[in-house]
Design an enzyme around this catalytic site. Sequence first.
Site, PDB file in Angstrom:
ATOM      1  N   ASN A 128       0.822  -1.212   0.000  1.00  0.00           N
ATOM      2  CA  ASN A 128       0.000   0.000   0.000  1.00  0.00           C
ATOM      3  C   ASN A 128       0.864   1.275   0.000  1.00  0.00           C
ATOM      4  O   ASN A 128       1.477   1.627   1.006  1.00  0.00           O
ATOM      5  CB  ASN A 128      -0.905  -0.050   1.249  1.00  0.00           C
ATOM      6  N   LYS A 174       0.024   3.909   2.723  1.00  0.00           N
ATOM      7  CA  LYS A 174       0.558   3.588   4.051  1.00  0.00           C
ATOM      8  C   LYS A 174       2.028   3.942   4.112  1.00  0.00           C
ATOM      9  O   LYS A 174       2.505   4.487   5.101  1.00  0.00           O
ATOM     10  CB  LYS A 174       0.418   2.085   4.338  1.00  0.00           C
ATOM     11  N   GLU A 188      -2.637 -12.531   4.300  1.00  0.00           N
ATOM     12  CA  GLU A 188      -2.768 -12.378   5.751  1.00  0.00           C
ATOM     13  C   GLU A 188      -3.446 -13.605   6.326  1.00  0.00           C
ATOM     14  O   GLU A 188      -4.484 -14.019   5.836  1.00  0.00           O
ATOM     15  CB  GLU A 188      -3.630 -11.157   6.071  1.00  0.00           C
ATOM     16  N   ASP A 195      -0.853  -3.759  10.262  1.00  0.00           N
ATOM     17  CA  ASP A 195      -2.185  -4.207   9.907  1.00  0.00           C
ATOM     18  C   ASP A 195      -3.175  -3.280  10.590  1.00  0.00           C
ATOM     19  O   ASP A 195      -3.017  -2.964  11.770  1.00  0.00           O
ATOM     20  CB  ASP A 195      -2.380  -5.648  10.387  1.00  0.00           C
ATOM     21  N   SER A 196      -4.163  -2.811   9.828  1.00  0.00           N
ATOM     22  CA  SER A 196      -5.127  -1.868  10.388  1.00  0.00           C
ATOM     23  C   SER A 196      -6.544  -2.394  10.236  1.00  0.00           C
ATOM     24  O   SER A 196      -6.816  -3.234   9.389  1.00  0.00           O
ATOM     25  CB  SER A 196      -5.044  -0.526   9.653  1.00  0.00           C
ATOM     26  N   PHE A 219      -7.175   7.238   1.558  1.00  0.00           N
ATOM     27  CA  PHE A 219      -7.509   5.963   0.913  1.00  0.00           C
ATOM     28  C   PHE A 219      -8.476   5.191   1.803  1.00  0.00           C
ATOM     29  O   PHE A 219      -8.778   5.614   2.926  1.00  0.00           O
ATOM     30  CB  PHE A 219      -6.232   5.145   0.659  1.00  0.00           C
ATOM     31  N   ASP A 263     -11.070   6.291   4.686  1.00  0.00           N
ATOM     32  CA  ASP A 263     -10.856   7.709   5.047  1.00  0.00           C
ATOM     33  C   ASP A 263     -12.079   8.601   4.777  1.00  0.00           C
ATOM     34  O   ASP A 263     -12.374   9.475   5.591  1.00  0.00           O
ATOM     35  CB  ASP A 263      -9.634   8.286   4.313  1.00  0.00           C
ATOM     36  N   HIS A 300      -4.418   6.526  13.827  1.00  0.00           N
ATOM     37  CA  HIS A 300      -4.034   5.257  14.466  1.00  0.00           C
ATOM     38  C   HIS A 300      -2.616   4.863  14.035  1.00  0.00           C
ATOM     39  O   HIS A 300      -1.816   4.381  14.821  1.00  0.00           O
ATOM     40  CB  HIS A 300      -5.052   4.191  14.045  1.00  0.00           C
ATOM     41  N   ARG A 301      -2.306   5.107  12.759  1.00  0.00           N
ATOM     42  CA  ARG A 301      -0.979   4.760  12.229  1.00  0.00           C
ATOM     43  C   ARG A 301       0.090   5.619  12.894  1.00  0.00           C
ATOM     44  O   ARG A 301       1.163   5.159  13.248  1.00  0.00           O
ATOM     45  CB  ARG A 301      -0.988   4.965  10.706  1.00  0.00           C
TER      46      ARG A 301
HETATM   47  P1  IMP Z   1      -4.991  -3.504   5.939  1.00  0.00           P
HETATM   48  O1  IMP Z   1      -5.393  -4.945   6.063  1.00  0.00           O
HETATM   49  O2  IMP Z   1      -4.174  -3.036   7.093  1.00  0.00           O
HETATM   50  O3  IMP Z   1      -4.315  -3.167   4.645  1.00  0.00           O
HETATM   51  O4  IMP Z   1      -6.280  -2.595   5.970  1.00  0.00           O
HETATM   52  C1  IMP Z   1      -7.590  -3.087   6.098  1.00  0.00           C
HETATM   53  C2  IMP Z   1      -8.535  -2.185   5.343  1.00  0.00           C
HETATM   54  O5  IMP Z   1      -8.605  -0.944   6.008  1.00  0.00           O
HETATM   55  C3  IMP Z   1      -8.138  -1.899   3.906  1.00  0.00           C
HETATM   56  O6  IMP Z   1      -9.308  -1.895   3.117  1.00  0.00           O
HETATM   57  C4  IMP Z   1      -7.519  -0.528   3.947  1.00  0.00           C
HETATM   58  O7  IMP Z   1      -7.781   0.192   2.762  1.00  0.00           O
HETATM   59  C5  IMP Z   1      -8.247   0.090   5.122  1.00  0.00           C
HETATM   60  N1  IMP Z   1      -7.347   1.010   5.826  1.00  0.00           N
HETATM   61  C6  IMP Z   1      -6.184   0.726   6.427  1.00  0.00           C
HETATM   62  N2  IMP Z   1      -5.649   1.832   6.951  1.00  0.00           N
HETATM   63  C7  IMP Z   1      -6.498   2.835   6.665  1.00  0.00           C
HETATM   64  C8  IMP Z   1      -6.468   4.228   6.912  1.00  0.00           C
HETATM   65  O8  IMP Z   1      -5.533   4.802   7.481  1.00  0.00           O
HETATM   66  N3  IMP Z   1      -7.533   4.915   6.468  1.00  0.00           N
HETATM   67  C9  IMP Z   1      -8.578   4.356   5.810  1.00  0.00           C
HETATM   68  N4  IMP Z   1      -8.639   3.069   5.526  1.00  0.00           N
HETATM   69  C10 IMP Z   1      -7.602   2.308   5.947  1.00  0.00           C
END
Ligand code: IMP
Length: 181
Positions: free
Chosen positions: A9, A12, A36, A65-66, A140, A143, A165-166
Amino acid sequence: MRIRFVTSNRNKFQEAEKIGGAYGIELEWIEREYLEPQGSDLEKVARMSAEMLAEKINPPFFIEDSGLFIDALNGFPGVYSSYVFKTIGNMGILKLMEGVERREASFVCVVAYHDGEQVKTFRGVVKGSISSEIRGDYGFGYDPIFEVNGRTFAEMGEEKNMHSHRRIALERFFSWLAKSF
Ligand code: IMP
């Protein structure tokens, strides 16, 4: 200090790169998609992903991971945030939230750092709410529907990096890193 961030990403990476700059930490982007593992806990998923990746990429490196956790939906989409985004997207979430008054949600980020021997994790949480419509042109993923103090992350642009959070998870990681070396 230079450290590798494994992610597919670009957004990110760019966010993390700016935050690293404030700590004198330079990030190298390893652009790589990885599968994952499934799990009910973001921290476990991040830890397992880092351990699996270490079989292919030489540590040290970190991943993150978010997930978006919506209170009224008992934490959904949570660990399934990526799949849910790909399938129903922001419009789908807004539809699920139609008529729901409780809009509180949290965005959680877990950074998992593999040093070659073990994995250390760092967590960042930001509390906000789900907007009633899509707003904003930046960022993205979720958001455009995640609001903090009345503005979505997609409306904030660069300012997202001050509250996200990041940001919180990476600050914890970078300050630990700076003390450890
Ligand atoms: P990931 O598995 O960490 O890549 O993220 C899980 C989902 O959350 C993905 O669809 C990402 O686009 C979304 N995501 C992760 N971080 C953010 C953020 O900072 N803002 C908005 N969406 C996020």
